[in-house]
Design an enzyme around this catalytic site. Sequence first.
Site, short mmCIF file in Angstrom:
data_model
loop_
_atom_site.label_atom_id
_atom_site.label_comp_id
_atom_site.label_asym_id
_atom_site.label_seq_id
_atom_site.Cartn_x
_atom_site.Cartn_y
_atom_site.Cartn_z
N ASP A 10 0.88 -1.18 0.00
CA ASP A 10 0.00 0.00 0.00
C ASP A 10 0.91 1.22 0.00
O ASP A 10 2.13 1.10 0.18
CB ASP A 10 -0.90 0.00 1.26
CG ASP A 10 -1.82 1.21 1.32
OD1 ASP A 10 -2.34 1.61 0.26
OD2 ASP A 10 -2.00 1.78 2.42
N SER A 11 0.29 2.40 -0.15
CA SER A 11 1.08 3.62 -0.08
C SER A 11 1.57 3.87 1.35
O SER A 11 2.53 4.61 1.55
CB SER A 11 0.22 4.81 -0.53
OG SER A 11 -0.97 4.85 0.23
N CYS A 73 -4.31 -1.42 -1.92
CA CYS A 73 -4.51 0.02 -2.09
C CYS A 73 -5.53 0.18 -3.20
O CYS A 73 -5.34 -0.36 -4.30
CB CYS A 73 -3.18 0.67 -2.48
SG CYS A 73 -3.34 2.39 -2.99
N ASN A 74 -6.61 0.88 -2.90
CA ASN A 74 -7.66 1.04 -3.92
C ASN A 74 -7.19 1.88 -5.09
O ASN A 74 -7.53 1.60 -6.24
CB ASN A 74 -8.89 1.70 -3.29
CG ASN A 74 -9.63 0.75 -2.37
OD1 ASN A 74 -10.52 0.05 -2.80
ND2 ASN A 74 -9.24 0.71 -1.11
N GLU A 152 -2.70 8.54 8.35
CA GLU A 152 -1.23 8.39 8.41
C GLU A 152 -0.69 9.13 9.64
O GLU A 152 0.30 8.74 10.24
CB GLU A 152 -0.56 8.96 7.15
CG GLU A 152 -0.73 8.11 5.90
CD GLU A 152 0.05 6.80 5.90
OE1 GLU A 152 1.21 6.78 6.36
OE2 GLU A 152 -0.51 5.79 5.44
N CYS A 184 -11.07 2.90 0.43
CA CYS A 184 -9.64 3.21 0.61
C CYS A 184 -9.22 2.37 1.80
O CYS A 184 -9.92 2.35 2.82
CB CYS A 184 -9.45 4.70 0.90
SG CYS A 184 -7.77 5.13 1.38
N HIS A 186 -7.15 2.77 3.97
CA HIS A 186 -6.89 3.51 5.21
C HIS A 186 -8.15 3.66 6.08
O HIS A 186 -8.06 3.80 7.29
CB HIS A 186 -6.39 4.92 4.89
CG HIS A 186 -4.94 5.01 4.51
ND1 HIS A 186 -4.43 4.40 3.40
CD2 HIS A 186 -3.91 5.65 5.11
CE1 HIS A 186 -3.13 4.68 3.32
NE2 HIS A 186 -2.79 5.44 4.34
N1 DGL Z 1 -4.78 3.37 0.99
C1 DGL Z 1 -4.82 3.86 -0.33
C2 DGL Z 1 -6.11 3.47 -1.03
O1 DGL Z 1 -6.68 2.49 -0.71
C3 DGL Z 1 -4.44 5.21 -0.68
C4 DGL Z 1 -4.26 6.32 0.28
C5 DGL Z 1 -3.35 7.30 -0.44
O2 DGL Z 1 -2.17 6.99 -0.53
O3 DGL Z 1 -3.84 8.34 -0.92
O4 DGL Z 1 -6.56 4.13 -1.94
#
Ligand code: DGL
Length: 265
Positions: A10-11, A73-74, A152, A184, A186
């Site tokens: 993921d990011s 990560c979406n 984060e 997402c 997160h």
């Molecule tokens: N967790 C990530 C997602 O599912 C992205 C969050 C990000 O890096 O902007 O999209």
Amino acid sequence: MNSQPLGIFDSGVGGLTVVKAVQGLLPHESIVYLGDTARVPYGSKSPETIRHFADQNVRFLLSKGVKAIVVACNTASAHALSDLQKNHNIPIIGVIEPGVDAALAEPSCQRVGIIATRGTIRSHAYQHALALRRPDLLILEQSAPLLAPLVEENWIDHPATIEALKTYLQPLLDRGMDTLLLACTHYPLLIPTLQSVLGPGIRLVDSATTCAQHLQTHLASLDLLAENASPTFDLFLTDLHEQFELLAQRFLASGPIKAARVELS
Ligand code: DGL
């Protein structure tokens, strides 16, 4: 091959929601996790940049000998999954189909709100996948670019986060949303705060559990499930910060986790 680890990326911290679900369902799998903390957030970047980052992440995980990869990560799933699957000869699964399955698991849902990063919303990947299976659904999309950075920062129930959630969700509530899809990885970390902002009556769904189920089915079909007696969890970050290790330990309810810094090329 079966005892080799799974790669998950993921990011940043968001993919840990998928790690937790995978550890719950497949407790004998070893996992290598890559958080691209030097380049988070992905949600504000262009599709080309996301594809480039995702490809580098996959190459890194392949160098660790993984047997399959989860794009947790979406944003990366929306923009890069099909290219990754084409370009790499290993099972790679994303989180969008699992998220759609989770949303549609309750056949009575009629008005689905989707919150996600700008990149995911712009791709309309969820909207298309949902409409294909349930053309009668009312689909309400809302980008929520502040939420991943707030997570984060570990500002899970900070007043600023509550205010941001109220601002993002009010237009969806005004249109009678009955289900909120957390698109997402997160956002599941915000579930308690979301529940208090939304009150009862709105179903919250995310892709973590269904993603772990997809992974289990996929690995089983390839005869790749592991039976490791002492599965390992290795954490790699492109930028180190202590906050991440603490959040990972708390969230995964594990002992001390030490991250290693990695330079991607
Ligand atoms: N967790 C990530 C997602 O599912 C992205 C969050 C990000 O890096 O902007 O999209």
